[in-house]
Design an enzyme around this catalytic site. Sequence first.
Site, PDB file in Angstrom:
ATOM      1  N   VAL A 103       0.805  -1.217   0.000  1.00 42.34           N
ATOM      2  CA  VAL A 103       0.000   0.000   0.000  1.00 42.34           C
ATOM      3  C   VAL A 103       0.842   1.273   0.000  1.00 42.34           C
ATOM      4  O   VAL A 103       0.521   2.236  -0.695  1.00 42.34           O
ATOM      5  CB  VAL A 103      -0.989   0.001   1.186  1.00 42.34           C
ATOM      6  CG1 VAL A 103      -1.719   1.330   1.277  1.00 42.34           C
ATOM      7  CG2 VAL A 103      -1.980  -1.136   1.037  1.00 42.34           C
TER       8      VAL A 103
ATOM      9  N   ASP B  24      11.603   2.567   5.414  1.00 47.15           N
ATOM     10  CA  ASP B  24      11.273   1.148   5.540  1.00 47.15           C
ATOM     11  C   ASP B  24      12.510   0.419   6.030  1.00 47.15           C
ATOM     12  O   ASP B  24      13.639   0.807   5.702  1.00 47.15           O
ATOM     13  CB  ASP B  24      10.815   0.562   4.202  1.00 47.15           C
ATOM     14  CG  ASP B  24      10.048  -0.744   4.366  1.00 47.15           C
ATOM     15  OD1 ASP B  24      10.609  -1.691   4.945  1.00 47.15           O
ATOM     16  OD2 ASP B  24       8.888  -0.816   3.930  1.00 47.15           O
TER      17      ASP B  24
ATOM     18  N   ASN C 200      -3.497  -1.937  10.187  1.00 43.91           N
ATOM     19  CA  ASN C 200      -4.529  -2.627  10.968  1.00 43.91           C
ATOM     20  C   ASN C 200      -3.962  -3.268  12.233  1.00 43.91           C
ATOM     21  O   ASN C 200      -2.774  -3.551  12.295  1.00 43.91           O
ATOM     22  CB  ASN C 200      -5.158  -3.720  10.101  1.00 43.91           C
ATOM     23  CG  ASN C 200      -6.033  -3.149   9.009  1.00 43.91           C
ATOM     24  OD1 ASN C 200      -6.737  -2.175   9.223  1.00 43.91           O
ATOM     25  ND2 ASN C 200      -5.959  -3.727   7.831  1.00 43.91           N
TER      26      ASN C 200
ATOM     27  N   ASP D 157     -14.241   1.281   3.629  1.00 45.69           N
ATOM     28  CA  ASP D 157     -15.459   0.467   3.695  1.00 45.69           C
ATOM     29  C   ASP D 157     -16.674   1.245   3.201  1.00 45.69           C
ATOM     30  O   ASP D 157     -17.572   0.684   2.568  1.00 45.69           O
ATOM     31  CB  ASP D 157     -15.689   0.004   5.131  1.00 45.69           C
ATOM     32  CG  ASP D 157     -14.464  -0.641   5.712  1.00 45.69           C
ATOM     33  OD1 ASP D 157     -14.129  -1.765   5.320  1.00 45.69           O
ATOM     34  OD2 ASP D 157     -13.815   0.007   6.557  1.00 45.69           O
TER      35      ASP D 157
ATOM     36  N   ARG E  17     -16.579   1.158  -0.429  1.00 46.52           N
ATOM     37  CA  ARG E  17     -17.068  -0.148  -0.902  1.00 46.52           C
ATOM     38  C   ARG E  17     -18.601  -0.196  -0.864  1.00 46.52           C
ATOM     39  O   ARG E  17     -19.229  -0.755  -1.765  1.00 46.52           O
ATOM     40  CB  ARG E  17     -16.478  -1.262  -0.038  1.00 46.52           C
ATOM     41  CG  ARG E  17     -15.003  -1.512  -0.306  1.00 46.52           C
ATOM     42  CD  ARG E  17     -14.406  -2.510   0.665  1.00 46.52           C
ATOM     43  NE  ARG E  17     -13.013  -2.788   0.312  1.00 46.52           N
ATOM     44  CZ  ARG E  17     -12.052  -3.080   1.179  1.00 46.52           C
ATOM     45  NH1 ARG E  17     -12.341  -3.140   2.480  1.00 46.52           N
ATOM     46  NH2 ARG E  17     -10.825  -3.316   0.764  1.00 46.52           N
TER      47      ARG E  17
ATOM     48  N   HIS F 131     -12.787  -0.547  11.729  1.00 47.65           N
ATOM     49  CA  HIS F 131     -12.455  -1.070  10.396  1.00 47.65           C
ATOM     50  C   HIS F 131     -12.251  -2.568  10.572  1.00 47.65           C
ATOM     51  O   HIS F 131     -11.140  -3.057  10.692  1.00 47.65           O
ATOM     52  CB  HIS F 131     -11.201  -0.394   9.861  1.00 47.65           C
ATOM     53  CG  HIS F 131     -10.764  -0.904   8.521  1.00 47.65           C
ATOM     54  ND1 HIS F 131     -11.602  -0.980   7.435  1.00 47.65           N
ATOM     55  CD2 HIS F 131      -9.566  -1.373   8.099  1.00 47.65           C
ATOM     56  CE1 HIS F 131     -10.936  -1.451   6.395  1.00 47.65           C
ATOM     57  NE2 HIS F 131      -9.690  -1.714   6.777  1.00 47.65           N
TER      58      HIS F 131
END
Length: 363
Positions: free
Chosen positions: A16, A37, A125, A153, A156, A180
Site C-alpha cells: 500500500v 522502511d 490494521n 469500507d 465499498r 475497520h
Amino acid sequence: MTIGPVRIGIVGTGHVGPHVAYSLMMQGIADEVHLCDVNDSKVTAEAQDLNDASVFAPHRVRVWNHHTDYEALASCDVIVNAAGHVTLSSKDRDGELYATARMVRTFVGRIAAAGFTGFWVNVTNPNDVVTREIHRLSGLPASHVMGTGTCLDSARLRSAIALATDVAPESIVAYMLGEHGFSEIPAWSAVSFAGKPLAQLAASDPDRYGFDKAELSEQALRGGYWCYTGKHCTEYAIANSAARIVRAIVHDEHVVLPVCTYLDGEYGQRGLFISVPAMVSAQGVGPVTELTLTEEEQAGFAASCDKVRANYAKLPPFAVEDARRVPVTIPADPAHDDVYARGGFIGIACGPEVFPSDPQAAR
C-alpha cells in the site's frame, strides 16, 4: 509570500505505501514524498521507480529514501503509516494486533522526539487500535491523528449501491460506522441519493432502490477479503483512501469523511478512536458529524466500540519515554512471541532494524 513544498512522509513500502505515494504524485497532491522502511532493497527500489514515474506527474515531485532514519520525516506536513504484515491478517484484521503495535512503537516516538508537529494518517490494521497507539506515542493533539478507518469500507458500500442502482457513487451518501473490521455497521438510515433519503426512494421506485441491504452490507464488509483471496492484499482503494484524506488536510478542504477519529462524548462514546463522519481540514480532524441512527444502529455501533476497547486491553504496556530512546527496545512479550515469529518478527530487542517489510494487510 513564502510558498513551501507539500512534504508527505510514508512509513512502510510493501503493497500500500508505494500506491499511496503514486496516488499523491499523480493527483498532484505532494511536492515531496519521503519514504522509510526497514527493508533497504525494497524502499530503494520503490524510490527509484517512483522518481522515474514522477516524469509523468502533473508537476515535479521529488521522492526521497530515508531508509530507517525516521527522524528525517519530522519536517513533513503529513506522515502516512503503512507498516504492517499481510499474512497476519489472513482471517481478520485483528491478526496484526500485536505485530503492528510493536512496529509503531519503534518509530512514532523517535519522530515525535525529532520535533514532528504535523498530522498522522494511519492505514495499518487493526486501524482503530494502531491509530490510538500513534496518538499516545506522538504527543500530538487528537485532531492531528486519524486513521483511514471506514473511509475504504464506506467507498465499498457506495460502490455496491452504485452497481445495484445504476446511480453514480458521487451522488450517493453512505457511511460504514465503527471499527475497520467485522463489527462495523452500515448506517442505512442515513443513506441518501442527491439529498433524497433511501427509504423515500425505495417506496416510490422499489425496482431500482429496493435492493437487498444485507447483501450489499456483506459486500462492504467482506470486500477486502475477496480481494485478498485473489491477490493476497488490497492496494488501489485503500491507497486512494489515504490520499483522499491527505488531500483534505493539505488543501484545507473542510470535507466530511468517514475517518477513524477520537470520540469525546459523541455518539455516547468517550476515550477511543473509531470511525464516524468528521470534518477534515488543515486543522486536522473534527468536528464529528453525529448522524441520527436507529436504535438497532446505535446498538451495533456501541458493540463495535466495545470490540475496539477489548483490543486496546490486549496490548502489553509500553512507556512513551521508552519510545523516544534510540535505539528503541521493545520488551519481551512471552505471551505473543509466537505471533511475531509466525509473521517474521523474530527477536526480543526489537529496534526498527529487526522488522521485515512486506507491510500491508487485507486493508
